[in-house]
Scaffold this active site. Sequence first.
Site, short mmCIF file in Angstrom:
data_model
loop_
_atom_site.label_atom_id
_atom_site.label_comp_id
_atom_site.label_asym_id
_atom_site.label_seq_id
_atom_site.Cartn_x
_atom_site.Cartn_y
_atom_site.Cartn_z
N TYR A 243 -15.45 -4.13 9.68
CA TYR A 243 -15.77 -5.10 8.63
C TYR A 243 -14.62 -6.10 8.48
CZ TYR A 243 -16.57 -6.71 3.78
OH TYR A 243 -16.75 -7.47 2.65
N LYS B 198 -14.79 -10.10 9.11
CA LYS B 198 -14.53 -11.02 8.00
C LYS B 198 -13.35 -11.94 8.30
CE LYS B 198 -17.69 -10.23 4.89
NZ LYS B 198 -18.74 -11.28 4.70
#
Length: 314
Positions: A170, A174
Amino acid sequence: MSTEKFRFDGRVAIVTGAGTNPGLGRSYALLLASRGAKVVVNDLGVGPDGRGQIGPGAQAVVEEIRSAGGEAVADGHSVAERDSARAIVDTAVETWGRLDIVINNAGIAPFAMFDEITDQDIERVVGVHLMGHIWMCRAAWPHMAAQNYGRLVNVTSGVALMGMPTQSIYSAAKLGVIGLTRSLASEGAKHGIKANALSPFADTVALRTMLKQEFSERNQAAGLVPETVAPVATWLAHEECTISGKIINAAGGAVSEAYISQTAETQPDPDLTLEAMPTVMEQALDRTGSAPYADGGDFIYDAVKPYETAPRTA
């Protein structure tokens, strides 16, 4: 006639991942619609980890908007595939004839340590968070460039800058969103397209799956709710917002900028040796006198000479 200063009359927006209540995307869609925007409410209706079904989804948010006198349509395509991202954009263009705003909010966050996360979940997280931004921006870009106007709000996370156990993939995706956004800010300058990254924090269904109930209650009491982030996201989508290439933090009505900086360079040394590195590195890590990198929107697109001579591939 409305007395509100900042309106979106005549503008068409897409908000992805906007079907969860409480949810950030829903709050963005509701505020945009309340200020006159026509909104595509996109959501798959899946849980925070990307599995199962949760809540009534996009159609419920559409009904909220319509009951308040706004215009909205629901869309259930995934952002993670090229053709389905194009279909989301087509929903906006075929319904209202244009597209002005994309808020890339859709996301999933399965928890797992780096050596335990499955290959499938790695692909799913990168697919939604990084490729989802790429495919959505790529699908919207020709429409925005043709009208010489567009606003891209790409959702990143402070986790990407800080790092977090159980969220390595993640975080990687991001942080990729930040690189994408700053480059699009540079390329978009001559097309009237502004691109910014938003790092929000609020008590949402997704966050409640991660935190114990008492932490969720504290967040709510402190005003860390989606409605306090929505003005920031919608401002970044407004025509009077002229910043581009920025990373904006928003939580509980507090707003700040995160920026990438560089420490002062050590003295150039053509004879640099491995043995000198401990001293050199100590100097390099001294943050005194550090300065920020230029934002993507600060670069002059036409000055990128290598682009004109670089070999092209089919």
